[in-house]
Design a protein around this motif. Structure first.
Motif, PDB file in Angstrom:
ATOM      1  N   ILE A 261     114.526  44.316 -34.028  1.00 33.35           N
ATOM      2  CA  ILE A 261     115.067  45.553 -33.446  1.00 33.35           C
ATOM      3  C   ILE A 261     116.431  45.881 -34.036  1.00 33.35           C
ATOM      4  O   ILE A 261     116.713  47.032 -34.389  1.00 33.35           O
ATOM      5  CB  ILE A 261     115.108  45.448 -31.902  1.00 33.35           C
ATOM      6  N   VAL A 262     117.286  44.875 -34.173  1.00 32.40           N
ATOM      7  CA  VAL A 262     118.600  45.102 -34.772  1.00 32.40           C
ATOM      8  C   VAL A 262     118.444  45.571 -36.221  1.00 32.40           C
ATOM      9  O   VAL A 262     119.185  46.455 -36.678  1.00 32.40           O
ATOM     10  CB  VAL A 262     119.474  43.829 -34.675  1.00 32.40           C
ATOM     11  N   SER A 263     117.480  45.018 -36.934  1.00 28.53           N
ATOM     12  CA  SER A 263     117.244  45.441 -38.319  1.00 28.53           C
ATOM     13  C   SER A 263     116.753  46.878 -38.393  1.00 28.53           C
ATOM     14  O   SER A 263     117.138  47.627 -39.297  1.00 28.53           O
ATOM     15  CB  SER A 263     116.229  44.518 -38.991  1.00 28.53           C
ATOM     16  N   PHE A 264     115.894  47.290 -37.456  1.00 29.02           N
ATOM     17  CA  PHE A 264     115.437  48.682 -37.416  1.00 29.02           C
ATOM     18  C   PHE A 264     116.610  49.624 -37.187  1.00 29.02           C
ATOM     19  O   PHE A 264     116.750  50.640 -37.867  1.00 29.02           O
ATOM     20  CB  PHE A 264     114.398  48.900 -36.315  1.00 29.02           C
ATOM     21  N   VAL A 265     117.460  49.286 -36.233  1.00 25.71           N
ATOM     22  CA  VAL A 265     118.624  50.118 -35.925  1.00 25.71           C
ATOM     23  C   VAL A 265     119.565  50.148 -37.126  1.00 25.71           C
ATOM     24  O   VAL A 265     120.085  51.204 -37.498  1.00 25.71           O
ATOM     25  CB  VAL A 265     119.343  49.605 -34.651  1.00 25.71           C
ATOM     26  N   SER A 266     119.776  48.994 -37.747  1.00 30.92           N
ATOM     27  CA  SER A 266     120.645  48.913 -38.921  1.00 30.92           C
ATOM     28  C   SER A 266     120.123  49.774 -40.068  1.00 30.92           C
ATOM     29  O   SER A 266     120.904  50.451 -40.741  1.00 30.92           O
ATOM     30  CB  SER A 266     120.759  47.455 -39.368  1.00 30.92           C
ATOM     31  N   ALA A 267     118.826  49.769 -40.285  1.00 28.48           N
ATOM     32  CA  ALA A 267     118.236  50.601 -41.341  1.00 28.48           C
ATOM     33  C   ALA A 267     118.452  52.084 -41.036  1.00 28.48           C
ATOM     34  O   ALA A 267     118.800  52.862 -41.933  1.00 28.48           O
ATOM     35  CB  ALA A 267     116.748  50.299 -41.488  1.00 28.48           C
ATOM     36  N   GLY A 268     118.273  52.470 -39.782  1.00 24.88           N
ATOM     37  CA  GLY A 268     118.504  53.865 -39.400  1.00 24.88           C
ATOM     38  C   GLY A 268     119.952  54.280 -39.570  1.00 24.88           C
ATOM     39  O   GLY A 268     120.239  55.367 -40.089  1.00 24.88           O
ATOM     40  N   VAL A 269     120.870  53.423 -39.158  1.00 21.72           N
ATOM     41  CA  VAL A 269     122.300  53.713 -39.311  1.00 21.72           C
ATOM     42  C   VAL A 269     122.674  53.785 -40.791  1.00 21.72           C
ATOM     43  O   VAL A 269     123.469  54.640 -41.195  1.00 21.72           O
ATOM     44  CB  VAL A 269     123.151  52.654 -38.568  1.00 21.72           C
ATOM     45  N   SER A 270     122.084  52.928 -41.608  1.00 23.57           N
ATOM     46  CA  SER A 270     122.352  52.936 -43.047  1.00 23.57           C
ATOM     47  C   SER A 270     121.918  54.246 -43.683  1.00 23.57           C
ATOM     48  O   SER A 270     122.656  54.830 -44.482  1.00 23.57           O
ATOM     49  CB  SER A 270     121.621  51.766 -43.708  1.00 23.57           C
TER      50      SER A 270
ATOM     51  N   SER B 165     130.121  64.962 -52.031  1.00 26.08           N
ATOM     52  CA  SER B 165     129.660  65.464 -53.313  1.00 26.08           C
ATOM     53  C   SER B 165     129.093  66.869 -53.171  1.00 26.08           C
ATOM     54  O   SER B 165     128.410  67.180 -52.203  1.00 26.08           O
ATOM     55  CB  SER B 165     128.586  64.539 -53.878  1.00 26.08           C
ATOM     56  N   GLU B 166     129.383  67.675 -54.168  1.00 22.28           N
ATOM     57  CA  GLU B 166     128.818  69.013 -54.195  1.00 22.28           C
ATOM     58  C   GLU B 166     127.636  69.071 -55.145  1.00 22.28           C
ATOM     59  O   GLU B 166     126.859  70.018 -55.110  1.00 22.28           O
ATOM     60  CB  GLU B 166     129.890  70.017 -54.613  1.00 22.28           C
ATOM     61  N   ASN B 167     127.482  68.074 -56.008  1.00 20.71           N
ATOM     62  CA  ASN B 167     126.376  68.005 -56.942  1.00 20.71           C
ATOM     63  C   ASN B 167     125.140  67.463 -56.224  1.00 20.71           C
ATOM     64  O   ASN B 167     125.183  66.393 -55.620  1.00 20.71           O
ATOM     65  CB  ASN B 167     126.754  67.090 -58.112  1.00 20.71           C
ATOM     66  N   VAL B 168     124.037  68.171 -56.303  1.00 22.74           N
ATOM     67  CA  VAL B 168     122.825  67.790 -55.584  1.00 22.74           C
ATOM     68  C   VAL B 168     122.261  66.465 -56.098  1.00 22.74           C
ATOM     69  O   VAL B 168     121.826  65.625 -55.311  1.00 22.74           O
ATOM     70  CB  VAL B 168     121.757  68.912 -55.689  1.00 22.74           C
ATOM     71  N   VAL B 169     122.281  66.249 -57.409  1.00 26.13           N
ATOM     72  CA  VAL B 169     121.753  65.012 -57.977  1.00 26.13           C
ATOM     73  C   VAL B 169     122.608  63.823 -57.549  1.00 26.13           C
ATOM     74  O   VAL B 169     122.093  62.776 -57.163  1.00 26.13           O
ATOM     75  CB  VAL B 169     121.670  65.112 -59.515  1.00 26.13           C
ATOM     76  N   ALA B 170     123.929  63.987 -57.606  1.00 23.09           N
ATOM     77  CA  ALA B 170     124.833  62.907 -57.182  1.00 23.09           C
ATOM     78  C   ALA B 170     124.711  62.654 -55.685  1.00 23.09           C
ATOM     79  O   ALA B 170     124.914  61.534 -55.222  1.00 23.09           O
ATOM     80  CB  ALA B 170     126.271  63.255 -57.537  1.00 23.09           C
ATOM     81  N   MET B 171     124.345  63.661 -54.942  1.00 24.16           N
ATOM     82  CA  MET B 171     124.190  63.525 -53.497  1.00 24.16           C
ATOM     83  C   MET B 171     122.870  62.826 -53.160  1.00 24.16           C
ATOM     84  O   MET B 171     122.801  62.055 -52.198  1.00 24.16           O
ATOM     85  CB  MET B 171     124.227  64.915 -52.854  1.00 24.16           C
ATOM     86  N   ALA B 172     121.833  63.052 -53.954  1.00 29.38           N
ATOM     87  CA  ALA B 172     120.509  62.513 -53.641  1.00 29.38           C
ATOM     88  C   ALA B 172     120.370  61.035 -53.971  1.00 29.38           C
ATOM     89  O   ALA B 172     119.619  60.325 -53.302  1.00 29.38           O
ATOM     90  CB  ALA B 172     119.449  63.312 -54.383  1.00 29.38           C
ATOM     91  N   ALA B 173     121.064  60.557 -54.985  1.00 31.98           N
ATOM     92  CA  ALA B 173     120.896  59.167 -55.424  1.00 31.98           C
ATOM     93  C   ALA B 173     121.187  58.143 -54.318  1.00 31.98           C
ATOM     94  O   ALA B 173     120.360  57.257 -54.078  1.00 31.98           O
ATOM     95  CB  ALA B 173     121.744  58.902 -56.656  1.00 31.98           C
ATOM     96  N   PRO B 174     122.331  58.221 -53.624  1.00 31.64           N
ATOM     97  CA  PRO B 174     122.565  57.241 -52.558  1.00 31.64           C
ATOM     98  C   PRO B 174     121.582  57.385 -51.395  1.00 31.64           C
ATOM     99  O   PRO B 174     121.207  56.399 -50.768  1.00 31.64           O
ATOM    100  CB  PRO B 174     123.986  57.529 -52.077  1.00 31.64           C
ATOM    101  N   ILE B 175     121.164  58.612 -51.141  1.00 29.96           N
ATOM    102  CA  ILE B 175     120.215  58.832 -50.043  1.00 29.96           C
ATOM    103  C   ILE B 175     118.871  58.205 -50.383  1.00 29.96           C
ATOM    104  O   ILE B 175     118.268  57.520 -49.548  1.00 29.96           O
ATOM    105  CB  ILE B 175     120.069  60.341 -49.741  1.00 29.96           C
ATOM    106  N   VAL B 176     118.396  58.404 -51.611  1.00 35.53           N
ATOM    107  CA  VAL B 176     117.123  57.819 -52.031  1.00 35.53           C
ATOM    108  C   VAL B 176     117.211  56.293 -52.026  1.00 35.53           C
ATOM    109  O   VAL B 176     116.296  55.605 -51.548  1.00 35.53           O
ATOM    110  CB  VAL B 176     116.711  58.351 -53.421  1.00 35.53           C
ATOM    111  N   GLY B 177     118.302  55.747 -52.523  1.00 34.42           N
ATOM    112  CA  GLY B 177     118.493  54.300 -52.499  1.00 34.42           C
ATOM    113  C   GLY B 177     118.494  53.748 -51.085  1.00 34.42           C
ATOM    114  O   GLY B 177     117.890  52.708 -50.802  1.00 34.42           O
ATOM    115  N   SER B 178     119.163  54.454 -50.200  1.00 34.30           N
ATOM    116  CA  SER B 178     119.212  54.035 -48.810  1.00 34.30           C
ATOM    117  C   SER B 178     117.839  54.135 -48.150  1.00 34.30           C
ATOM    118  O   SER B 178     117.465  53.269 -47.348  1.00 34.30           O
ATOM    119  CB  SER B 178     120.231  54.890 -48.056  1.00 34.30           C
ATOM    120  N   LEU B 179     117.090  55.172 -48.491  1.00 36.31           N
ATOM    121  CA  LEU B 179     115.738  55.324 -47.936  1.00 36.31           C
ATOM    122  C   LEU B 179     114.803  54.213 -48.421  1.00 36.31           C
ATOM    123  O   LEU B 179     113.997  53.690 -47.643  1.00 36.31           O
ATOM    124  CB  LEU B 179     115.157  56.688 -48.299  1.00 36.31           C
ATOM    125  N   ILE B 180     114.922  53.839 -49.690  1.00 32.88           N
ATOM    126  CA  ILE B 180     114.089  52.754 -50.222  1.00 32.88           C
ATOM    127  C   ILE B 180     114.438  51.437 -49.534  1.00 32.88           C
ATOM    128  O   ILE B 180     113.551  50.685 -49.111  1.00 32.88           O
ATOM    129  CB  ILE B 180     114.245  52.653 -51.753  1.00 32.88           C
TER     130      ILE B 180
END
Length: 141
Positions: free
Chosen positions: A35-44, A56-71
């Motif tokens: 449960i703590v890991s699920f919450v931690s993943a959501g917060v991340s 960031s105002e650049n869409v590509v630079a903005m998407a990279a950390p989000i995609v990494g975090s989602l993976i």
């Protein structure tokens, strides 16, 4: 004269009251960790989205950390789902004395550890490759 035993009874193992209590405690802690890991993943993921959109105002630079975090969150959720299933099945099997649920819980724990083992092998392989490239680059310069 030697008596024949079934393949299931080779070791003569039994789950006594002490073993049941140890398994019940392990299941409780496994559930807390999952449960703590699920919450931690959501917060991340939420943190990566907020940080990326504000910095960031650049869409590509903005998407990279989000995609990494989602993976990373997807791997975390998939991994800890097996841990949660282990905890739930073991706790239920100990309450109901249901062998099928117990076996299912043990199988989920086996998958959990296999998943972790595969991830460790992958990360160690990347580490070895990085060290190899580092030393090859250091030797050329």
């Amino acid at each position: 004269m030697q008596t024949e035993t079934s393949s299931d009874d080779v070791f003569g193992l039994a789950i006594d009251a002490h073993s049941r209590e140890l398994l019940r405690t392990s299941a409780t802690w496994a559930k807390i960790i999952a449960i703590v890991s699920f919450v931690s993943a959501g917060v991340s993921v939420l943190s990566a989205v907020i940080k990326s959109t504000s910095m960031s105002e650049n869409v590509v630079a903005m998407a990279a950390p989000i995609v990494g975090s989602l993976i990373t969150a997807a791997i975390t959720v998939a991994l800890n789902l097996f841990l949660l299933r282990f905890a739930s099945n073991i706790a239920d099997s100990l309450s109901n004395m249901n062998q099928q649920q117990f076996n299912s819980g043990a199988s989920n724990l086996r998958i959990y550890f296999k998943f972790i083992g595969i991830l460790i092998i992958i990360f160690l392989s990347f580490f070895v490759l990085a060290m190899l490239f580092f030393f090859m680059g250091a030797g050329l310069g």
